[in-house]
Design a protein around this motif. Sequence first.
Motif, PDB file in Angstrom:
ATOM      1  N   MET A 157       0.834  -1.204   0.000  1.00  0.00           N
ATOM      2  CA  MET A 157       0.000   0.000   0.000  1.00  0.00           C
ATOM      3  C   MET A 157       0.868   1.253   0.000  1.00  0.00           C
ATOM      4  O   MET A 157       0.601   2.216  -0.705  1.00  0.00           O
ATOM      5  CB  MET A 157      -0.958  -0.001   1.192  1.00  0.00           C
ATOM      6  N   LEU A 158       1.931   1.218   0.808  1.00  0.00           N
ATOM      7  CA  LEU A 158       2.843   2.369   0.864  1.00  0.00           C
ATOM      8  C   LEU A 158       3.599   2.502  -0.448  1.00  0.00           C
ATOM      9  O   LEU A 158       3.760   3.596  -0.986  1.00  0.00           O
ATOM     10  CB  LEU A 158       3.822   2.219   2.036  1.00  0.00           C
ATOM     11  N   PHE A 159       4.069   1.365  -0.987  1.00  0.00           N
ATOM     12  CA  PHE A 159       4.825   1.356  -2.238  1.00  0.00           C
ATOM     13  C   PHE A 159       3.973   1.923  -3.380  1.00  0.00           C
ATOM     14  O   PHE A 159       4.475   2.611  -4.267  1.00  0.00           O
ATOM     15  CB  PHE A 159       5.268  -0.074  -2.551  1.00  0.00           C
ATOM     16  N   MET A 160       2.668   1.642  -3.354  1.00  0.00           N
ATOM     17  CA  MET A 160       1.777   2.103  -4.421  1.00  0.00           C
ATOM     18  C   MET A 160       1.245   3.520  -4.178  1.00  0.00           C
ATOM     19  O   MET A 160       0.409   4.006  -4.935  1.00  0.00           O
ATOM     20  CB  MET A 160       0.610   1.113  -4.573  1.00  0.00           C
ATOM     21  N   GLY A 161       1.698   4.154  -3.113  1.00  0.00           N
ATOM     22  CA  GLY A 161       1.369   5.565  -2.891  1.00  0.00           C
ATOM     23  C   GLY A 161       0.054   5.827  -2.196  1.00  0.00           C
ATOM     24  O   GLY A 161      -0.569   6.882  -2.381  1.00  0.00           O
ATOM     25  N   PHE A 162      -0.394   4.891  -1.349  1.00  0.00           N
ATOM     26  CA  PHE A 162      -1.684   5.058  -0.666  1.00  0.00           C
ATOM     27  C   PHE A 162      -1.567   5.715   0.717  1.00  0.00           C
ATOM     28  O   PHE A 162      -2.536   5.732   1.464  1.00  0.00           O
ATOM     29  CB  PHE A 162      -2.382   3.692  -0.500  1.00  0.00           C
ATOM     30  N   LYS A 163      -0.382   6.236   1.055  1.00  0.00           N
ATOM     31  CA  LYS A 163      -0.184   6.791   2.404  1.00  0.00           C
ATOM     32  C   LYS A 163      -1.220   7.887   2.721  1.00  0.00           C
ATOM     33  O   LYS A 163      -1.840   7.885   3.787  1.00  0.00           O
ATOM     34  CB  LYS A 163       1.232   7.357   2.521  1.00  0.00           C
ATOM     35  N   ASN A 164      -1.424   8.823   1.789  1.00  0.00           N
ATOM     36  CA  ASN A 164      -2.386   9.910   2.020  1.00  0.00           C
ATOM     37  C   ASN A 164      -3.814   9.388   2.127  1.00  0.00           C
ATOM     38  O   ASN A 164      -4.613   9.879   2.937  1.00  0.00           O
ATOM     39  CB  ASN A 164      -2.294  10.963   0.908  1.00  0.00           C
ATOM     40  N   PHE A 180      -0.771  -6.312   8.585  1.00  0.00           N
ATOM     41  CA  PHE A 180      -0.113  -7.503   8.047  1.00  0.00           C
ATOM     42  C   PHE A 180       0.715  -7.090   6.837  1.00  0.00           C
ATOM     43  O   PHE A 180       0.216  -6.398   5.959  1.00  0.00           O
ATOM     44  CB  PHE A 180      -1.152  -8.555   7.644  1.00  0.00           C
ATOM     45  N   SER A 181       1.973  -7.504   6.820  1.00  0.00           N
ATOM     46  CA  SER A 181       2.878  -7.047   5.770  1.00  0.00           C
ATOM     47  C   SER A 181       3.917  -8.113   5.471  1.00  0.00           C
ATOM     48  O   SER A 181       4.313  -8.871   6.356  1.00  0.00           O
ATOM     49  CB  SER A 181       3.570  -5.759   6.249  1.00  0.00           C
ATOM     50  N   ALA A 182       4.351  -8.183   4.210  1.00  0.00           N
ATOM     51  CA  ALA A 182       5.377  -9.170   3.842  1.00  0.00           C
ATOM     52  C   ALA A 182       6.755  -8.702   4.303  1.00  0.00           C
ATOM     53  O   ALA A 182       7.622  -9.504   4.606  1.00  0.00           O
ATOM     54  CB  ALA A 182       5.372  -9.395   2.342  1.00  0.00           C
ATOM     55  N   THR A 183       6.952  -7.387   4.323  1.00  0.00           N
ATOM     56  CA  THR A 183       8.227  -6.832   4.805  1.00  0.00           C
ATOM     57  C   THR A 183       7.929  -5.867   5.945  1.00  0.00           C
ATOM     58  O   THR A 183       6.837  -5.312   6.027  1.00  0.00           O
ATOM     59  CB  THR A 183       8.962  -6.083   3.676  1.00  0.00           C
ATOM     60  N   MET A 184       8.901  -5.689   6.812  1.00  0.00           N
ATOM     61  CA  MET A 184       8.675  -4.834   7.981  1.00  0.00           C
ATOM     62  C   MET A 184       9.738  -3.745   8.017  1.00  0.00           C
ATOM     63  O   MET A 184      10.603  -3.707   8.882  1.00  0.00           O
ATOM     64  CB  MET A 184       8.732  -5.706   9.254  1.00  0.00           C
ATOM     65  N   ASP A 185       9.689  -2.869   7.010  1.00  0.00           N
ATOM     66  CA  ASP A 185      10.679  -1.790   6.992  1.00  0.00           C
ATOM     67  C   ASP A 185      10.201  -0.625   7.849  1.00  0.00           C
ATOM     68  O   ASP A 185       9.113  -0.646   8.435  1.00  0.00           O
ATOM     69  CB  ASP A 185      10.986  -1.349   5.550  1.00  0.00           C
ATOM     70  N   SER A 186      11.029   0.415   7.908  1.00  0.00           N
ATOM     71  CA  SER A 186      10.726   1.547   8.812  1.00  0.00           C
ATOM     72  C   SER A 186       9.437   2.261   8.415  1.00  0.00           C
ATOM     73  O   SER A 186       8.696   2.745   9.269  1.00  0.00           O
ATOM     74  CB  SER A 186      11.892   2.541   8.828  1.00  0.00           C
ATOM     75  N   ALA A 187       9.134   2.313   7.101  1.00  0.00           N
ATOM     76  CA  ALA A 187       7.911   3.007   6.646  1.00  0.00           C
ATOM     77  C   ALA A 187       6.665   2.282   7.143  1.00  0.00           C
ATOM     78  O   ALA A 187       5.692   2.916   7.571  1.00  0.00           O
ATOM     79  CB  ALA A 187       7.900   3.088   5.118  1.00  0.00           C
ATOM     80  N   VAL A 188       6.683   0.951   7.101  1.00  0.00           N
ATOM     81  CA  VAL A 188       5.539   0.166   7.583  1.00  0.00           C
ATOM     82  C   VAL A 188       5.384   0.344   9.087  1.00  0.00           C
ATOM     83  O   VAL A 188       4.282   0.566   9.603  1.00  0.00           O
ATOM     84  CB  VAL A 188       5.703  -1.334   7.230  1.00  0.00           C
ATOM     85  N   LYS A 189       6.502   0.265   9.818  1.00  0.00           N
ATOM     86  CA  LYS A 189       6.449   0.421  11.280  1.00  0.00           C
ATOM     87  C   LYS A 189       5.927   1.810  11.662  1.00  0.00           C
ATOM     88  O   LYS A 189       5.109   1.947  12.568  1.00  0.00           O
ATOM     89  CB  LYS A 189       7.838   0.204  11.882  1.00  0.00           C
ATOM     90  N   LYS A 190       6.381   2.817  10.931  1.00  0.00           N
ATOM     91  CA  LYS A 190       5.949   4.198  11.208  1.00  0.00           C
ATOM     92  C   LYS A 190       4.440   4.320  11.015  1.00  0.00           C
ATOM     93  O   LYS A 190       3.736   4.909  11.835  1.00  0.00           O
ATOM     94  CB  LYS A 190       6.693   5.142  10.250  1.00  0.00           C
ATOM     95  N   LEU A 191       3.945   3.736   9.902  1.00  0.00           N
ATOM     96  CA  LEU A 191       2.502   3.761   9.628  1.00  0.00           C
ATOM     97  C   LEU A 191       1.746   3.047  10.749  1.00  0.00           C
ATOM     98  O   LEU A 191       0.757   3.563  11.290  1.00  0.00           O
ATOM     99  CB  LEU A 191       2.218   3.056   8.295  1.00  0.00           C
ATOM    100  N   ILE A 241      -8.668   7.988   5.430  1.00  0.00           N
ATOM    101  CA  ILE A 241      -9.584   6.965   5.961  1.00  0.00           C
ATOM    102  C   ILE A 241      -9.525   6.928   7.487  1.00  0.00           C
ATOM    103  O   ILE A 241     -10.567   6.863   8.162  1.00  0.00           O
ATOM    104  CB  ILE A 241      -9.247   5.574   5.362  1.00  0.00           C
ATOM    105  N   MET A 242      -8.308   6.977   8.033  1.00  0.00           N
ATOM    106  CA  MET A 242      -8.145   6.847   9.485  1.00  0.00           C
ATOM    107  C   MET A 242      -8.767   8.005  10.261  1.00  0.00           C
ATOM    108  O   MET A 242      -9.076   7.860  11.436  1.00  0.00           O
ATOM    109  CB  MET A 242      -6.669   6.675   9.845  1.00  0.00           C
ATOM    110  N   LYS A 243      -8.990   9.130   9.591  1.00  0.00           N
ATOM    111  CA  LYS A 243      -9.686  10.255  10.249  1.00  0.00           C
ATOM    112  C   LYS A 243     -11.127   9.876  10.586  1.00  0.00           C
ATOM    113  O   LYS A 243     -11.732  10.440  11.491  1.00  0.00           O
ATOM    114  CB  LYS A 243      -9.679  11.488   9.334  1.00  0.00           C
ATOM    115  N   ASP A 244     -11.691   8.924   9.821  1.00  0.00           N
ATOM    116  CA  ASP A 244     -13.073   8.499  10.049  1.00  0.00           C
ATOM    117  C   ASP A 244     -13.177   7.268  10.946  1.00  0.00           C
ATOM    118  O   ASP A 244     -14.271   6.811  11.255  1.00  0.00           O
ATOM    119  CB  ASP A 244     -13.757   8.185   8.699  1.00  0.00           C
TER     120      ASP A 244
END
Length: 369
Positions: free
Chosen positions: A155-162, A180-191, A167-170
């Motif tokens: 989701m992050l790689f495809m640019g869905f961060k915004n 759930f994620s296949a990789t656990m890099d810093s961007a995923v952990k931050k999210l 969504i999370m505001k609602d």
Amino acid sequence: MNFKDLGISESIVNVLSKNGISTPTPIQKESINIVKNGCDIIAQAQTGTGKTLAFLLPLFENISIDNNNIQGLILTPTRELAIQITEEAMKLKEGKDINILAAYGGKDIGAQLNKLKRNIHLVIATPGRLIDHIMRGTINLKNLKTVVFDEADEMLFMGFKNDIETIMKDVPKKSQVLCFSATMDSAVKKLAYRYMNDPSVISIKSKEVTLDNIIQEVVETTDRNKQDALCKCLDKDNPFLSIIFCRTKVRVDKLEQDLARRGYNCAKIHSDVKQSKRERIMKSFRNADIQYLIATDVAARGIDVTGVTHIYNYDIPETVESYIHRIGRCGRAGEKGYTCLFIDPKNKSMLEEIENTIKFNIPKRQLID
């Protein structure tokens, strides 16, 4: 340990049994009780480890059918993954009759709006279509209990961060959040940590679940000779079902055109193929009416088709994680799988990186005329 030990109700255990599932996978053993107890979770696991049921089973247990509000939300990066999760969820309905809405682009929004007039308990959605419904006021998340980010890294790689932030505001602050994620890099952990409260962290190593049953080989070739090399392999192997991975949509288009002209039973899938056609192609592939599916990484992310015996990496993937994702689509459920990686001289360093990470020197395949 069985599913009853994990607190899954007998009616759902019976449905699992009917579908040939009797023993929980490592990710299910680790996750189900934590999710059932309402705790947040960050789980790292590859496609093919049973992670869909790791969140669907406790969600089904926790949803109250007497409560007519949306209680569960599953967010996925691609339509194909949304369809796949919906299919899994629909099987479980036999054990507990939960109302489910699949909301993704390319599908008639009118049909989704009609379905929303009924009481929906669980929504499975891609971010763009979910935001569309939120803006229309047709989806209300104020009573949501649990939100799941599936394939969070993608989701992050495809640019869905915004979109996720919108969504999370609602989503109510007290909601349970599962990542759930296949990789656990810093961007995923931050999210994850941004929206979570003291999450449990679970990591299931890919080696134990994706590589043990898979024969891996490498074919050394050049870009000019690659297609002929691939065809030699296809003719010799004659796989039951196979996915062929290309780097770009343009490469997928060309390869599909050339293989079809050579008489191979193939179809292509990428983001420019219309949604209705993609669904038809995936259905035909699942039914083994199509032998070769030619795909990009993004289009194939999360695709889990029973019976895929061979994976051909026509183009080398850009990351080791992508390689493991790709080859993990065969060799499922204890079956043997075969994967072949085509490389030209400029790919040597990436091959070394793959071999170092998986701690295995991939043998060379010699092609004989």
